[in-house]
Design an enzyme around this catalytic site. Structure first.
Site, PDB file in Angstrom:
ATOM      1  CG  ASP B  85      -1.912   1.090   1.250  1.00  0.00           C
ATOM      2  OD1 ASP B  85      -2.788   1.089   0.363  1.00  0.00           O
ATOM      3  OD2 ASP B  85      -1.826   1.980   2.132  1.00  0.00           O
ATOM      4  CG  ASN B 125       1.667  -6.542   6.698  1.00  0.00           C
ATOM      5  OD1 ASN B 125       2.001  -5.360   6.856  1.00  0.00           O
ATOM      6  ND2 ASN B 125       2.529  -7.543   6.766  1.00  0.00           N
ATOM      7  N   GLY B 127       1.652  -2.788   5.757  1.00  0.00           N
ATOM      8  CA  GLY B 127       2.627  -2.613   4.686  1.00  0.00           C
ATOM      9  C   GLY B 127       2.249  -3.329   3.408  1.00  0.00           C
ATOM     10  CD  GLU B 128       2.376  -8.306   3.149  1.00  0.00           C
ATOM     11  OE1 GLU B 128       1.653  -9.082   2.514  1.00  0.00           O
ATOM     12  OE2 GLU B 128       3.242  -8.692   3.957  1.00  0.00           O
ATOM     13  CG  MET B 129      -3.330  -6.669   0.286  1.00  0.00           C
ATOM     14  SD  MET B 129      -4.037  -8.333   0.249  1.00  0.00           S
ATOM     15  CE  MET B 129      -5.531  -8.055  -0.696  1.00  0.00           C
TER      16      MET B 129
END
Lengths: 333, 333
Positions: B85, B125, B127-129
């Site tokens: 993201d 997460n 840092g991810e989705m």
């Protein structure tokens, strides 16, 4: 097409009021049945499909054509404006790739004459895929699976960007969505539409929407001013067609979007500011036609618009040929 | 499995030198034929496929499971570390989803026991989705197409995150890649491998690679220290298994990656620092086995590894049910 435009004009002028209720042949309607693709080079389209899904055409190795024109989601990203390289915010809403072969020109301002000319744009746009045509070709040329397939399709050992964009365009020509309920009705299946949907279509014609949204794609065939009766307060700085023609008279003229599959292509307008069809119909009525639709009228038009969703492209997810030791690596960060 | 492990151990201890040249039945080999999925709930897997491709499970509406575990590209993103993201740089290389049902546990450090437990991780997460399970379920619950399909599969009107991750896991179980040339050889097709590839396999066994890379997935079934003979200078801060067990002895222990489809899953290692198979084989030989492979030996092993590419998942790109007026909109910026 000329007859159709005249018909549309007649309807826009109020003559359409004569039409509802009468039983018309499909050929008399200002919206015509969408045709499946007529002449496709299958080998080229298959190659183009791979390229369409290949993020190695971007600098980061993360963004493909399908990232913003997602074929799982109506050929759009369903975002107001798109996300580009390094999460840059795009200036304008990504138009659907579905049925885009029917557009008079490509991009909201029509700056690309056709799909081939369009396909090269995002690859080299620093705010989108942020690559260059030369670097993209270098990547492809380093991948034997691609070299063989380009040779099969184009008969040459050396890949060039014209072949790349031609193949992507050929794939995009396959992305037509026939068999919408509205088309079934046009083709004679009387019960394909409900009474509410038919009422919505009648109003869509009577009130003048049809003047711009007509033909096979229900739009896409002309440039029109956004904000005819009242000015539109856009969230995007884009000024439309004037950026191409240089003419002040073309300011805020945009390509009329297709309404095919419009249920799937939210949010709406060139700035993606309208989240729902209800909002979009309301704003169009007031700004373009000087008409405030009642809640029931609005709902009827929305019901009609949802009958324009056709068969979505059905194909096997392409498997991309792997990079080799010689392939330049992407630069995501 | 016990016999197989003993066999692998024998080979690691040098007894494997007896094997090459003899004609072995496939069942005697330390690598076994990969089986197509045996017991799949098709309705659940079809639902899971949609969810796997749906970027509305992310805060931005832009990132889906398929963004980083791209099924066009060996179930990976082919980047050293992934993009999350707002273009955040991930800390570790995205492992392939292909054949991940065969892994002893999920993630490089094995912190998820199974695919279902894994599937919930990236969604929430930051840092991810960058979404939450509650918000993801709210989005799905607002989409009638999903509500109906969840009801068909799970028999309930209310969607919950367990159903979401169970369906994604069921789809992932279908992502097995049978029919690699190596498997054809194991099944008796003697000419499925070239002499060079067979020599590479013999060396792979003799030199000890097989001690960790064995079984159906040619890896994925144990945790091992990265840097046995020499320490590995990682580009990633990840310390592996110790983050899960809390034991100092587990520092730099990572799940042995599968070598199935390894030609497609570049770059290599948990930090994605090895761009090519040649590099990866060289580093593994020196750091794990204390052996420097000659250029020819290295090339032979690489040739063998490329015989592990199986049939890639072949399925129709899913069409996602559209959002409604009630669906919470993504927050891309």
């Amino acid at each position: 097409m000329k007859a159709l435009r005249l018909n549309a004009l007649a309807i826009a002028l109020g003559l359409g009021a004569l039409l509802p209720g009468t039983t018309m042949a499909a050929s008399d309607e200002p919206i015509s049945v969408i045709q499946p693709p007529q002449s496709i080079n299958i080998g080229m389209a298959e190659l183009g499909k791979k390229l369409y899904f290949d993020p190695r055409l971007s600098k980061s190795g993360f963004i493909s054509c399908n990232s913003c024109h997602n074929l799982s989601m109506g050929g759009t990203d369903n975002l107001p404006t798109s996300i580009g390289d390094k999460w840059q915010q795009g200036p304008i809403n990504a138009p659907t790739v579905l049925n885009s072969s029917l557009n008079v020109a490509q991009f909201w301002d029509g700056r690309a004459a056709d799909l081939k000319a369009q396909a090269g744009g995002p690859i080299a746009n620093p705010g989108e895929m942020a690559f260059t045509h030369t670097l993209a070709v270098d990547v492809l040329q380093s991948i034997p699976g691609y070299v063989r397939e380009f040779k099969m399709v184009f008969g040459k050992d050396k890949i060039d960007i014209d072949e790349v964009t031609l193949a992507i365009a050929e794939f995009e020509k396959t992305l037509v969505t026939p068999n919408a309920r509205f088309d079934q009705w046009l083709l004679g299946k009387q019960d394909a539409l409900s009474a509410k949907e038919k009422a919505g279509y009648a109003l869509f014609k009577d009130s003048g929407c049809i003047a711009c949204h007509n033909g096979e794609a229900v739009g896409g065939n002309s440039f029109q001013k956004m904000g005819v009766v009242e000015p539109y307060q856009a969230k995007s700085p884009a000024e439309g067609r004037s950026a191409v023609t240089g003419k002040d008279a073309d300011r805020f003229n945009f390509k009329v979007p297709t309404l095919r599959n419009v249920e799937m292509t939210y949010p709406y307008f060139h700035d993606g500011a309208a989240n729902t069809l209800t909002e979009a119909v309301d704003i169009m009525g007031r700004l373009q036609l000087g008409r405030t639709f009642s809640a029931e009228e609005n709902a009827n038009i929305v019901a009609f618009l949802k009958t324009l969703t056709g068969d979505q492209p059905a194909f096997t997810l392409p498997i991309l040929p792997p990079s080799t030791d010689a392939t330049p690596r992407p630069k995501p960060f």
